[in-house]
Design a protein around this motif. Structure first.
Motif, PDB file in Angstrom:
ATOM      1  N   LYS A 498      21.046  -1.559  -2.849  1.00 22.82           N
ATOM      2  CA  LYS A 498      20.308  -2.622  -2.157  1.00 22.82           C
ATOM      3  C   LYS A 498      18.903  -2.215  -1.736  1.00 22.82           C
ATOM      4  CE  LYS A 498      24.491  -4.853  -0.365  1.00 22.82           C
ATOM      5  NZ  LYS A 498      25.242  -5.254   0.838  1.00 22.82           N
ATOM      6  N   ARG A 499      18.654  -0.911  -1.662  1.00 23.72           N
ATOM      7  CA  ARG A 499      17.352  -0.463  -1.174  1.00 23.72           C
ATOM      8  C   ARG A 499      16.587   0.387  -2.196  1.00 23.72           C
ATOM      9  NH1 ARG A 499      16.322  -3.632   3.224  1.00 23.72           N
ATOM     10  NH2 ARG A 499      18.072  -3.621   4.675  1.00 23.72           N
ATOM     11  N   LEU A 500      17.127   1.593  -2.438  1.00 23.58           N
ATOM     12  CA  LEU A 500      16.340   2.583  -3.164  1.00 23.58           C
ATOM     13  C   LEU A 500      16.064   2.185  -4.609  1.00 23.58           C
ATOM     14  CD1 LEU A 500      15.004   5.258  -2.507  1.00 23.58           C
ATOM     15  CD2 LEU A 500      16.970   6.420  -3.482  1.00 23.58           C
ATOM     16  N   LEU A 501      17.090   1.671  -5.291  1.00 29.22           N
ATOM     17  CA  LEU A 501      16.927   1.375  -6.716  1.00 29.22           C
ATOM     18  C   LEU A 501      16.340  -0.002  -6.974  1.00 29.22           C
ATOM     19  CD1 LEU A 501      20.249   2.875  -8.143  1.00 29.22           C
ATOM     20  CD2 LEU A 501      18.038   3.972  -7.844  1.00 29.22           C
ATOM     21  N   LEU A 509       8.969   6.819  -3.242  1.00 33.71           N
ATOM     22  CA  LEU A 509       8.962   7.128  -1.802  1.00 33.71           C
ATOM     23  C   LEU A 509       9.962   8.230  -1.490  1.00 33.71           C
ATOM     24  CD1 LEU A 509       8.895   3.716   0.113  1.00 33.71           C
ATOM     25  CD2 LEU A 509       7.088   5.401  -0.076  1.00 33.71           C
ATOM     26  N   PHE A 510      11.138   8.095  -2.054  1.00 32.50           N
ATOM     27  CA  PHE A 510      12.239   9.011  -1.767  1.00 32.50           C
ATOM     28  C   PHE A 510      11.885  10.439  -2.165  1.00 32.50           C
ATOM     29  CE2 PHE A 510      16.449  10.890  -2.420  1.00 32.50           C
ATOM     30  CZ  PHE A 510      17.109  10.476  -1.286  1.00 32.50           C
ATOM     31  N   PHE A 511      11.110  10.587  -3.240  1.00 34.51           N
ATOM     32  CA  PHE A 511      10.816  11.928  -3.746  1.00 34.51           C
ATOM     33  C   PHE A 511       9.428  12.425  -3.381  1.00 34.51           C
ATOM     34  CE2 PHE A 511      14.011  10.255  -6.758  1.00 34.51           C
ATOM     35  CZ  PHE A 511      15.010  11.165  -6.466  1.00 34.51           C
ATOM     36  N   LEU A 536      14.675   3.725   7.160  1.00 37.55           N
ATOM     37  CA  LEU A 536      14.517   4.957   6.396  1.00 37.55           C
ATOM     38  C   LEU A 536      13.382   4.812   5.388  1.00 37.55           C
ATOM     39  CD1 LEU A 536      15.329   7.766   5.448  1.00 37.55           C
ATOM     40  CD2 LEU A 536      17.096   6.716   4.027  1.00 37.55           C
ATOM     41  N   LEU A 537      13.352   3.695   4.674  1.00 38.26           N
ATOM     42  CA  LEU A 537      12.278   3.478   3.699  1.00 38.26           C
ATOM     43  C   LEU A 537      10.924   3.385   4.392  1.00 38.26           C
ATOM     44  CD1 LEU A 537      13.922   0.999   1.172  1.00 38.26           C
ATOM     45  CD2 LEU A 537      13.436   3.417   0.845  1.00 38.26           C
ATOM     46  N   LYS A 538      10.909   2.782   5.573  1.00 39.29           N
ATOM     47  CA  LYS A 538       9.651   2.680   6.320  1.00 39.29           C
ATOM     48  C   LYS A 538       9.140   4.065   6.708  1.00 39.29           C
ATOM     49  CE  LYS A 538       6.351   0.564   8.492  1.00 39.29           C
ATOM     50  NZ  LYS A 538       5.330  -0.187   7.743  1.00 39.29           N
ATOM     51  N   ILE A 539      10.061   4.921   7.194  1.00 37.80           N
ATOM     52  CA  ILE A 539       9.667   6.284   7.585  1.00 37.80           C
ATOM     53  C   ILE A 539       9.198   7.071   6.367  1.00 37.80           C
ATOM     54  CG2 ILE A 539      10.570   8.483   8.450  1.00 37.80           C
ATOM     55  CD1 ILE A 539      12.306   6.874  10.383  1.00 37.80           C
ATOM     56  N   LEU A 540       9.923   6.917   5.261  1.00 39.60           N
ATOM     57  CA  LEU A 540       9.521   7.612   4.040  1.00 39.60           C
ATOM     58  C   LEU A 540       8.136   7.162   3.589  1.00 39.60           C
ATOM     59  CD1 LEU A 540      12.851   7.625   1.996  1.00 39.60           C
ATOM     60  CD2 LEU A 540      11.778   9.558   3.138  1.00 39.60           C
ATOM     61  N   GLN A 541       7.862   5.863   3.738  1.00 35.98           N
ATOM     62  CA  GLN A 541       6.542   5.344   3.369  1.00 35.98           C
ATOM     63  C   GLN A 541       5.455   5.999   4.215  1.00 35.98           C
ATOM     64  OE1 GLN A 541       5.403   2.638   0.955  1.00 35.98           O
ATOM     65  NE2 GLN A 541       3.765   4.066   1.475  1.00 35.98           N
ATOM     66  N   LEU A 542       5.713   6.118   5.508  1.00 31.24           N
ATOM     67  CA  LEU A 542       4.724   6.734   6.394  1.00 31.24           C
ATOM     68  C   LEU A 542       4.546   8.218   6.089  1.00 31.24           C
ATOM     69  CD1 LEU A 542       5.747   4.979   9.740  1.00 31.24           C
ATOM     70  CD2 LEU A 542       3.728   4.524   8.350  1.00 31.24           C
ATOM     71  N   LEU A 543       5.653   8.886   5.782  1.00 28.88           N
ATOM     72  CA  LEU A 543       5.562  10.306   5.433  1.00 28.88           C
ATOM     73  C   LEU A 543       4.784  10.494   4.134  1.00 28.88           C
ATOM     74  CD1 LEU A 543       9.201  11.416   6.325  1.00 28.88           C
ATOM     75  CD2 LEU A 543       7.121  12.210   7.451  1.00 28.88           C
ATOM     76  N   ARG A 544       5.014   9.593   3.196  1.00 27.93           N
ATOM     77  CA  ARG A 544       4.293   9.687   1.923  1.00 27.93           C
ATOM     78  C   ARG A 544       2.800   9.434   2.116  1.00 27.93           C
ATOM     79  NH1 ARG A 544       2.717   6.506  -2.579  1.00 27.93           N
ATOM     80  NH2 ARG A 544       3.043   7.578  -4.566  1.00 27.93           N
ATOM     81  N   ASP A 545       2.471   8.594   3.105  1.00 31.07           N
ATOM     82  CA  ASP A 545       1.063   8.242   3.319  1.00 31.07           C
ATOM     83  C   ASP A 545       0.224   9.409   3.821  1.00 31.07           C
ATOM     84  OD1 ASP A 545       1.560   5.748   2.439  1.00 31.07           O
ATOM     85  OD2 ASP A 545       1.556   4.778   4.397  1.00 31.07           O
ATOM     86  N   LYS A 546       0.864  10.553   4.090  1.00 30.39           N
ATOM     87  CA  LYS A 546       0.090  11.749   4.436  1.00 30.39           C
ATOM     88  C   LYS A 546      -0.890  12.075   3.317  1.00 30.39           C
ATOM     89  CE  LYS A 546       0.673  16.471   6.133  1.00 30.39           C
ATOM     90  NZ  LYS A 546      -0.359  17.129   5.355  1.00 30.39           N
ATOM     91  N   GLU A 547      -0.491  11.731   2.083  1.00 28.71           N
ATOM     92  CA  GLU A 547      -1.363  11.939   0.918  1.00 28.71           C
ATOM     93  C   GLU A 547      -2.684  11.201   1.087  1.00 28.71           C
ATOM     94  OE1 GLU A 547      -1.539  10.382  -3.709  1.00 28.71           O
ATOM     95  OE2 GLU A 547       0.352  10.291  -2.610  1.00 28.71           O
ATOM     96  N   TYR A 548      -2.628  10.020   1.726  1.00 31.49           N
ATOM     97  CA  TYR A 548      -3.827   9.198   1.860  1.00 31.49           C
ATOM     98  C   TYR A 548      -4.598   9.490   3.143  1.00 31.49           C
ATOM     99  CZ  TYR A 548      -1.472   6.537  -1.794  1.00 31.49           C
ATOM    100  OH  TYR A 548      -0.847   6.167  -2.951  1.00 31.49           O
ATOM    101  N   PHE A 549      -3.882   9.728   4.243  1.00 36.02           N
ATOM    102  CA  PHE A 549      -4.538   9.787   5.553  1.00 36.02           C
ATOM    103  C   PHE A 549      -4.552  11.174   6.174  1.00 36.02           C
ATOM    104  CE2 PHE A 549      -2.805   5.489   5.011  1.00 36.02           C
ATOM    105  CZ  PHE A 549      -3.990   4.768   5.043  1.00 36.02           C
TER     106      PHE A 549
END
Length: 961
Positions: A498-501, A509-511, A536-549
């Motif tokens: 329902k979420r990741l796939l 995001l997950f990886f 969880l997906l929201k947190i992963l999105q924010l963690l991934r955004d370290k690349e940008y910010f």
């Protein structure tokens, strides 16, 4: 000897004086240490050496020599080479050994083939060539021969030694005579083919070998040998004592025998020779005239043929078996264990039984189509030992699908998941599962089963087209372990399904999320996985955004319930409450809501509801995490804008929805990275935050509201033309059933990347290289790039002022390779063509399509041009979309100072079933008529307006008739 000893350097001043001589420095850079010693030994004095290094051919030769070996700069790797790289310098050492003086060495410089031999020949092979030469002149005489280069390149030393020794070549003259022989080029090519050992073995002298190339009959034999099973040919030549050319020619006269030798396994030949007691070549030739027998011997698996010969009483019985087409198929396709186990169950005793067994349609089809030994594995696993039970398996169509498709290891894992045949039959009814069994690697399939609790789980996940992408990455990269003992597999499957796939973006995001090493952060993520999957997906999105910010979480503030237990595992209630209140207040809630949460906390604590406490703490930690991240991000953005433009922007003016937008993240990172058009993109982002682009309307200036842009508009377009040019100009085209709509766009995409690649090679050649630019197919271009141009990557990058020139060429080649794979095309019933008014979407013109050198995500330097295409009013980005507004392609359109409108090449987002390039040609014609402008201007007349630099990708001419 080193350079200091050679020059008798006594102090620093003398050394500095030496290093002022550029050519001396260049030689020191490019000579390997042992090579330099050899050169110095050839020089009588320093004048001799300095006269030697004055020759520019020497520096050029040494630079190419080193780059060919290391594919990197010798300045940085002089003493850091690997042993296999160092060894190639011994080739030059050996050449130095042939020289009597420095003038001898100068003779080799500027000779292209010698450079190739020195840098590419294996050392032990090259040594054999050197030993044949008495002096440098003899080496040059044979070294310049192109055929010698072909002989030595990548040649195993054992084969070359064998050749030299076999034909008693004792000096350079002998080798030269061979190289200059009439058919030497052909012989050299054949010599490198391992199957030619059988031919060379029949020759006593070089003249014997040459005699094989004197007429068409023997040349035909040589070509035929390359097509045969060499082991089987060797066996027959030994058995029939074929020892000379005449014997070989006679042997190859029989076409049927030769056809058998192309495929037959040696063991099969041995068995047939033994069965029929063959003594003469004529007997074997006569036997192979029996077509059914010849076909069976050619293609049967060895174990099948052995089984047949054990259960026959005569050669007549064997030939009777060969007449059965079904039997020939069974012996050709069946797995060894499949065949033997069924033979055991069906109690086969003789040839008649075996033929009847093979002609049973169910048995025939299963043994022919089932993957190797899959049938045996299923029968053995479920303990099936009777004919009736076997026939029940044959009657289950879904099991048939599994046996025909599944990789052996995948089936083994699946059987452990299915308690009985009915369950295996059930899962085989799902086409998606069958497809996964066929295509997934065993490691990935085992991982999939480990995530599932039931057969239904497997079926559910296998239906998702993104599953393979997830599994390919999960095992080795993910920091979130989905195999948690405290989380049910149903929860895992629900999260995946329902979420990741749901999208490739979620999988990335997950990886790709930057997850710091923190036990408490991991606990928070696992809690979200079990209870708050959307969070969880929201947190992963924010963690991934370290690349940008460039901002990360403050891990020190993350404390879970376990951090407030004492040594007896009792909860420290006052400290836990104090920490909880701190987190709640940091979330900037109104005091009334804070008090409500504290009362809830006190009630849970009083009632000893530990699970409830953990849930309350975790959910407020999630909120704290998200709020803190956004605040840090806003501060970072405001700080960068002030740093770059000196303009203040309040963090209150930075809307969360705006910084959450993916187009902004990529644009922001682009703004930080670029040094070209930097001021312009930063100004654009400030206007974005100030809401200048919140309501985009046709005909408005939007980002073009600048002095220079308005001046250009007034000069080149009247009011009516300006309004048209600054509008979306949307056109919806129904392509379903359109006869003019071509089926695929793959060929046109390949042609486009081919043209760009050739243009890039020409640019590289203008730097002093000499690469081919004419190819009869794009496949030949790809092969030439991978085999020749790629080797000069470092030299090209060093020679080019545009550091991305090689990368751009490589991008075009990789895009062609991807298109060769023929990915399924996207279907479109309608296409929508319109100008993009949103400047952030325009900035994505390189990122949202494939093969564009304007892509910031690919790291190519031309992305600065998307800023020009977005901000200069004489340029416009047009997207082509399907009926669901998915991007199919994009095209740049410009108006030059010659008042002509021009389109550029179409870039695609994958393969498209609609011929959108043709539709865009029609569209741009209509737009030119609407504007009252002529088509096909000159790109040289397209000027920069607001921006500092623009990349001209080349106009595509539109046929006006």
């Amino acid at each position: 000897m080193n350079i200091i000893k050679f020059y008798n350097i006594q102090n620093a001043q003398e050394l500095e004086s030496l290093f002022e001589k550029d050519n001396v420095i260049n030689v020191l850079k490019f000579f390997f240490e042992t090579n330099l010693e050899g050169v110095l030994e050839l020089c009588e004095d320093t004048d001799d050496f300095e006269q030697f290094v004055e020759d520019d051919n020497i520096i050029s030769f040494l630079q190419k020599f080193n780059n060919d070996i290391l594919n990197t700069s010798r300045v940085n790797k002089l003493f850091k080479t690997h042993e296999n790289e160092k060894s190639k310098y011994k080739n030059l050492d050996m050449v130095l050994g042939l020289c009597s003086n420095i003038q001898d060495l100068e003779l080799i410089f500027g000779k292209k083939n010698i450079l190739k031999i020195l840098s590419e020949a294996e050392v032990d092979v090259f040594e054999f060539v050197i030993k044949l030469c008495d002096n440098i002149e003899e080496f040059i005489d044979i070294g310049e021969d192109l055929y010698l280069y072909g002989l030595l390149k990548d040649e195993p030393s054992g084969r070359f030694k064998k050749f030299i020794n076999k034909f008693n070549i004792q000096n350079s003259e002998g080798l030269k005579n061979f190289l200059e022989a009439e058919n030497s080029a052909r012989m050299l090519r054949d010599f490198n083919h391992y199957k030619m050992d059988i031919l060379i073995g029949m020759c006593c002298t070089l003249d014997d070998l040459k005699s094989f190339y004197e007429d068409e009959n023997t040349i035909k034999v040589i070509d035929t040998i390359k097509e045969l099973n060499i082991s089987s040919l060797e066996y027959l030549m030994y058995f029939f004592k074929i020892e000379c050319k005449d014997d070989l020619l006679a042997f190859f006269q029989n076409e049927k025998t030769i056809q058998v030798l192309k495929f037959v396994k040696r063991k099969n030949l041995e068995n047939i020779v033994k069965l029929y007691n063959i003594q003469k070549q004529e007997e074997l030739e006569k036997l192979f005239e029996k077509e059914n027998l010849a076909n069976l011997v050619k293609f049967a698996e060895t174990y099948s043929l052995i089984y047949m010969t054990k259960h026959i009483s005569s050669t007549e019985e064997f030939e009777w078996l060969c007449e059965s087409e079904a039997l020939r198929e069974v012996t050709k396709y069946s797995g060894e264990k499949d065949l033997f186990y069924l033979v055991y169950i069906y109690n086969i005793q003789n040839a008649i039984d075996f033929r009847e067994f093979c002609e049973n349609n169910d048995i025939r089809n299963f043994l022919k189509k089932s993957k190797y030994n899959n049938l045996y594995n299923v029968l053995k696993y479920y303990g099936i030992k009777t004919q009736n039970d076997v026939e029940k398996v044959f009657g289950k169509e879904n099991i048939t699908n599994v046996l025909y498709s599944a990789k052996k290891e995948n089936l083994d894992y699946l059987l452990q998941f299915c308690d009985n045949l009915d369950e295996l039959n059930e899962i085989g009814g799902c086409n998606h599962v069958v497809s996964i069994l066929k295509c997934l690697t065993p490691e990935h399939f085992r991982l999939l089963l480990g995530l599932c609790a039931t057969i239904k789980d497997i079926e559910k996940l296998c239906q998702n087209e993104n599953l393979k992408l997830f599994l390919e990455n999960y095992h080795s990269q993910s920091k979130i372990n989905l195999n948690q003992e405290n989380i049910s597999k149903q929860k895992i499957v629900s999260f995946l399904d329902k979420r990741l796939l749901r999208s490739k973006q979620n999988i990335r995001l997950f990886f790709d999320a930057y997850i710091p090493d923190s036990e408490n952060l991991e606990k928070l993520l696992i809690y979200c996985l079990e209870n708050k999957q959307k969070s969880l997906l929201k947190i992963l999105q924010l963690l991934r955004d370290k690349e940008y910010f460039g901002v990360g979480p403050n891990i020190d503030n993350f404390k879970t319930l376990d951090d407030f237990r004492d040594e007896n595992q009792e909860i420290k209630q006052s400290k836990l409450r104090e920490n909880f209140e701190k987190i709640v207040r940091l979330n900037q809630l109104k005091d009334k809501l804070v008090q409500k949460k504290l009362r809830e906390f006190d009630n849970l604590l009083a009632n000893g509801n530990i699970k409830g406490l953990e849930k309350l703490l975790m959910e407020n930690l999630i909120e704290y995490f998200i709020n803190t991240y956004y605040r840090k991000r806003k501060i970072k953005i405001a700080s960068n804008i002030k740093k770059e433009l000196g303009e203040h922007i309040s963090i209150g003016d930075i809307d969360i929805e705006k910084i959450d937008r993916q187009e902004f993240k990529e644009s922001y990172k682009m703004a930080l990275s670029t040094q070209i058009n930097k001021k312009q993109i930063n100004k654009l982002l400030i206007d974005y935050f100030k809401g200048k682009f919140d309501n985009l309307e046709d005909g408005k200036l939007n980002q073009y509201d600048t002095k220079r842009n308005k001046k250009w508009l007034r000069k080149h377009l009247n009011k009516k033309q300006q309004k048209i040019w600054l509008s979306r100009n949307t056109k919806i085209i129904n392509v379903l059933g359109d006869e003019d709509n071509q089926a695929e766009n793959i060929e046109s995409r390949i042609d486009h990347h081919f043209e760009v690649a050739i243009r890039k090679i020409n640019e590289i050649n203008s730097l002093g290289f000499d690469f081919e630019v004419e190819f009869d197919s794009s496949g030949n271009l790809v092969n030439y790039f991978n085999s020749e141009i790629k080797k000069s990557k470092k030299q090209i990058k060093e020679a080019s002022s545009e550091e991305d020139l090689f990368d751009d060429l490589e991008l075009q080649i990789r895009e062609i390779e991807e298109l060769f794979k023929g990915k399924k095309s996207k279907e479109a019933n309608k296409i929508i063509i319109e100008r993009e008014l949103d400047p952030l979407n325009s900035l994505m013109m390189g990122n949202r399509v494939e093969g564009s050198c304007l892509s910031f995500n690919r790291g190519l330097g031309n992305y600065y041009s998307v800023i020009s295409n977005t901000i200069d009013v004489n340029k416009a980005v047009f997207y082509v979309k399907d009926e669901n507004y998915n991007i199919l392609g994009r095209c740049l359109v410009t108006i030059g100072n010659d008042n002509k409108i021009s389109r550029y090449k179409m870039y695609y987002n994958g393969n498209v079933s609609a011929s959108i390039d043709n539709y865009f040609d029609k569209y741009i014609k209509e737009l030119s008529e609407k504007l009252g402008l002529q088509l096909n201007g000159s790109s040289r007349r397209v000027k920069k307006i607001e921006c500092d630099k623009w990349y001209d990708d080349g106009i595509k001419v539109v046929k006006e008739n």
